[in-house]
Motif scaffolding. Structure first.
Motif, short mmCIF file in Angstrom:
data_model
loop_
_atom_site.label_atom_id
_atom_site.label_comp_id
_atom_site.label_asym_id
_atom_site.label_seq_id
_atom_site.Cartn_x
_atom_site.Cartn_y
_atom_site.Cartn_z
N ARG A 97 17.62 54.12 61.26
CA ARG A 97 19.02 54.55 61.20
C ARG A 97 19.21 55.60 60.10
O ARG A 97 19.97 56.56 60.26
N ALA A 98 18.52 55.43 59.00
CA ALA A 98 18.61 56.42 57.91
C ALA A 98 18.07 57.77 58.37
O ALA A 98 18.64 58.82 58.05
N SER A 129 21.58 56.74 52.79
CA SER A 129 21.76 55.92 54.00
C SER A 129 21.10 54.56 53.83
O SER A 129 21.67 53.53 54.21
N MET A 130 19.90 54.55 53.27
CA MET A 130 19.21 53.26 53.12
C MET A 130 19.91 52.39 52.09
O MET A 130 19.92 51.16 52.20
N ASP A 131 20.51 53.02 51.08
CA ASP A 131 21.29 52.26 50.11
C ASP A 131 22.51 51.63 50.78
O ASP A 131 22.81 50.45 50.57
N GLN A 132 23.19 52.41 51.62
CA GLN A 132 24.36 51.89 52.33
C GLN A 132 23.97 50.79 53.30
O GLN A 132 24.72 49.82 53.50
N LEU A 133 22.82 50.94 53.93
CA LEU A 133 22.37 49.96 54.91
C LEU A 133 21.67 48.76 54.28
O LEU A 133 21.36 47.79 54.97
N TYR A 148 14.08 45.08 52.14
CA TYR A 148 12.63 45.22 51.98
C TYR A 148 12.12 44.34 50.84
O TYR A 148 11.11 43.63 50.99
N LYS A 149 12.83 44.37 49.70
CA LYS A 149 12.41 43.54 48.57
C LYS A 149 12.47 42.05 48.91
O LYS A 149 11.59 41.27 48.52
N ASP A 197 11.88 55.81 50.08
CA ASP A 197 12.58 57.06 50.32
C ASP A 197 11.62 58.15 50.79
O ASP A 197 11.88 58.85 51.77
N THR A 198 10.50 58.28 50.09
CA THR A 198 9.50 59.29 50.45
C THR A 198 8.87 58.97 51.80
O THR A 198 8.70 59.85 52.66
#
Length: 243
Positions: free
Chosen positions: A110-111, A169-173, A179-180, A203-204
């Motif tokens: 999604r990100a 986006s990944m922060d919002q999702l 993952y952690k 992120d990378t």
């Protein structure tokens, strides 16, 4: 000159879609030669025609990956966990945590889908800056010569633009949190490997995979008009390829 004219005509509508939208409308109007020019193409008009075709093809690729399930629903470009981490995810799935694993994979994709529209302006810049030498290289290249041109010209800039968008986006999702939590469950699993889980810059990783998928789609659009008669939907394409 006839041979050059033929090659230019073949590529003139390479990757052409029935209509254009948004950002690419202005770009196409800027570079599209008028009908009266198409019978007497010189080098300048060849470049203009090729630019129009590339604008349309990249628009189609960006639109395809940016829509819901553009990445997640396409097995060719779906972003999966790295192999070593996937091994841990497989263990978690067997002991009841498959939903957590699925959530991480879905949110990564999604990100990527949310970041994809940023590619439009970079492709547009590369098209506008194309030289006659660039155009000749694409005309004389293989099935993915244009895709290689775009990747060489834009990948570093796309990475710099995509990565912050992917991170937001990944922060919002909640991707990093999920993952952690997934890795935490693996660490306390009785089946966990003594070797542990390799570190991962999410992120990378997601940014690189998003760009890989984007260029795969650009390559598909490039090949389609070169090889698929069903994609030749205009009078000019039927005239060029009809024999």
């Amino acid at each position: 000159m006839k041979r050059s004219l033929g090659l230019a005509s073949v590529l003139l509508l390479f990757m052409v879609a029935p209509c254009l939208a948004g950002f690419f409308d202005d770009l196409v109007r800027e570079v599209l030669p008028s009908p009266t020019q198409q019978d007497s193409l010189d080098n300048s008009t060849i470049v203009k025609g090729l630019k129009e075709a590339l604008a349309t093809g990249t628009e189609r690729a960006v639109t395809e990956v940016a829509k819901p399930d553009g990445y997640f629903g396409n097995q060719l470009i779906k972003i999966l966990l790295p192999d070593k981490i996937q091994q841990a995810a497989d263990i978690l799935g067997r002991i009841g945590y498959q939903q957590q694993v699925d959530d991480v994979v879905l949110s990564m994709n999604r990100a990527a889908e949310k970041a994809a529209p940023k590619a439009a302006s970079f492709f547009g810049d590369a098209i506008r800056q194309m030289t006659l030498e660039d155009a000749q290289g694409i005309l004389q290249g293989g099935d993915t010569a244009a895709t290689r041109f775009f990747e060489n010209k834009t990948r570093p800039q796309l990475f710099a633009a995509f990565k912050p968008a992917v991170a937001r986006s990944m922060d919002q999702l909640g991707t990093a949190r999920a993952y952690k939590e997934m890795i935490g469950k693996y660490d306390v699993s009785p089946l966990a490997s003594l070797a542990g889980i390799p570190s991962l810059d999410l992120d990378t990783y997601v940014t690189d995979k998003a760009l890989d998928g984007l260029f795969i789609k650009v390559g598909e659009e490039e090949k389609k008009i070169r090889t698929n008669p069903a994609a030749r939907t205009t009078d000019l394409l039927r005239k060029v390829f009809g024999k």
